[in-house]
Write a protein that holds these residues in place. Structure first.
Motif, PDB file in Angstrom:
ATOM      1  N   ALA A  50     -46.982  -0.038  94.798  1.00 41.57           N
ATOM      2  CA  ALA A  50     -46.898  -1.302  94.060  1.00 41.57           C
ATOM      3  C   ALA A  50     -47.956  -2.310  94.491  1.00 41.57           C
ATOM      4  O   ALA A  50     -48.478  -3.057  93.662  1.00 41.57           O
ATOM      5  CB  ALA A  50     -45.513  -1.921  94.231  1.00 41.57           C
ATOM      6  N   LEU A 109     -41.520  -6.289  98.251  1.00 43.51           N
ATOM      7  CA  LEU A 109     -42.319  -6.549  97.050  1.00 43.51           C
ATOM      8  C   LEU A 109     -42.545  -8.047  96.869  1.00 43.51           C
ATOM      9  O   LEU A 109     -43.673  -8.495  96.616  1.00 43.51           O
ATOM     10  CB  LEU A 109     -41.621  -5.960  95.827  1.00 43.51           C
ATOM     11  N   THR A 143     -45.942   2.654  90.493  1.00 45.48           N
ATOM     12  CA  THR A 143     -44.955   3.079  91.479  1.00 45.48           C
ATOM     13  C   THR A 143     -44.257   4.349  91.017  1.00 45.48           C
ATOM     14  O   THR A 143     -44.096   5.292  91.797  1.00 45.48           O
ATOM     15  CB  THR A 143     -43.931   1.961  91.739  1.00 45.48           C
ATOM     16  N   ARG A 167     -46.171  -9.848  97.045  1.00 42.58           N
ATOM     17  CA  ARG A 167     -46.686 -10.578  95.880  1.00 42.58           C
ATOM     18  C   ARG A 167     -47.052 -12.011  96.235  1.00 42.58           C
ATOM     19  O   ARG A 167     -48.027 -12.549  95.718  1.00 42.58           O
ATOM     20  CB  ARG A 167     -45.677 -10.557  94.744  1.00 42.58           C
ATOM     21  N   ASP A 173     -47.275  -2.588  87.992  1.00 45.25           N
ATOM     22  CA  ASP A 173     -46.688  -2.188  89.275  1.00 45.25           C
ATOM     23  C   ASP A 173     -45.619  -1.121  89.070  1.00 45.25           C
ATOM     24  O   ASP A 173     -45.543  -0.152  89.823  1.00 45.25           O
ATOM     25  CB  ASP A 173     -46.053  -3.390  89.989  1.00 45.25           C
ATOM     26  N   LYS A 174     -44.800  -1.290  88.061  1.00 44.46           N
ATOM     27  CA  LYS A 174     -43.690  -0.358  87.827  1.00 44.46           C
ATOM     28  C   LYS A 174     -44.205   1.014  87.406  1.00 44.46           C
ATOM     29  O   LYS A 174     -43.704   2.041  87.863  1.00 44.46           O
ATOM     30  CB  LYS A 174     -42.743  -0.920  86.776  1.00 44.46           C
TER      31      LYS A 174
END
Length: 155
Positions: A29, A68, A110, A72, A106-107
């Protein structure tokens, strides 16, 4: 073992079973360096709050979110930096893969990284991320479509 040793041993067991997955997911991520730092920060937070974290149904997923969010805040949305190939000659992976992966959400990144790079099941990724298995499947499919498009490998 004394009463005071029980939380320490429980946390050590938790770390032994979850640290690698947490680090892999956060690296996917946030990038290699920031992901490793975020995993360490999440585990440090987990230890500081172990009484509360240990009672959670998905403690690893919760600490993934902690890491996360930590990462971020520090990234200021700088692009994800995945390791480049270091050996000259014929690459063992597509040379444009790192850049193409960095372009994904990111999703999506990942999901692809954990499922294809580390051979996790959709259920394992879903549990860690705290989402439904179908959500992981959607991120995986959309991410792979985008990767194929970016790399010119339409199927």
């Amino acid at each position: 073992m004394s009463f005071d040793d029980k939380p320490i041993e429980a946390f050590r067991k938790f770390v032994a079973g979850n640290e690698a997955g947490l680090r892999h997911a956060l690296t996917a991520a946030l990038g290699a360096e920031l992901g490793r730092e975020a995993a360490a920060e999440a585990l440090a937070y987990g230890w500081e709050s172990w009484d509360r974290v240990a009672a959670m149904d998905n403690a690893a997923g919760y600490l993934y979110r902690v890491g996360l969010n930590w990462g971020r805040k520090r990234s200021r949305r700088r692009p994800v930096s995945l390791p480049e190939l270091s050996t000259p000659g014929v690459p063992w992976i597509e040379p444009g893969l790192s850049l193409a992966l960095a372009q994904l959400s990111d999703k999506q990144r990942t999901a692809i990284y954990l499922v294809h790079g580390h051979e996790w099941s959709l259920a394992e990724v879903a549990e860690l991320l705290g989402v439904a298995k179908g959500t992981v499947q959607t991120h995986l499919e959309r991410g792979m479509q985008r990767l194929r498009r970016e790399l010119g490998v339409e199927v």
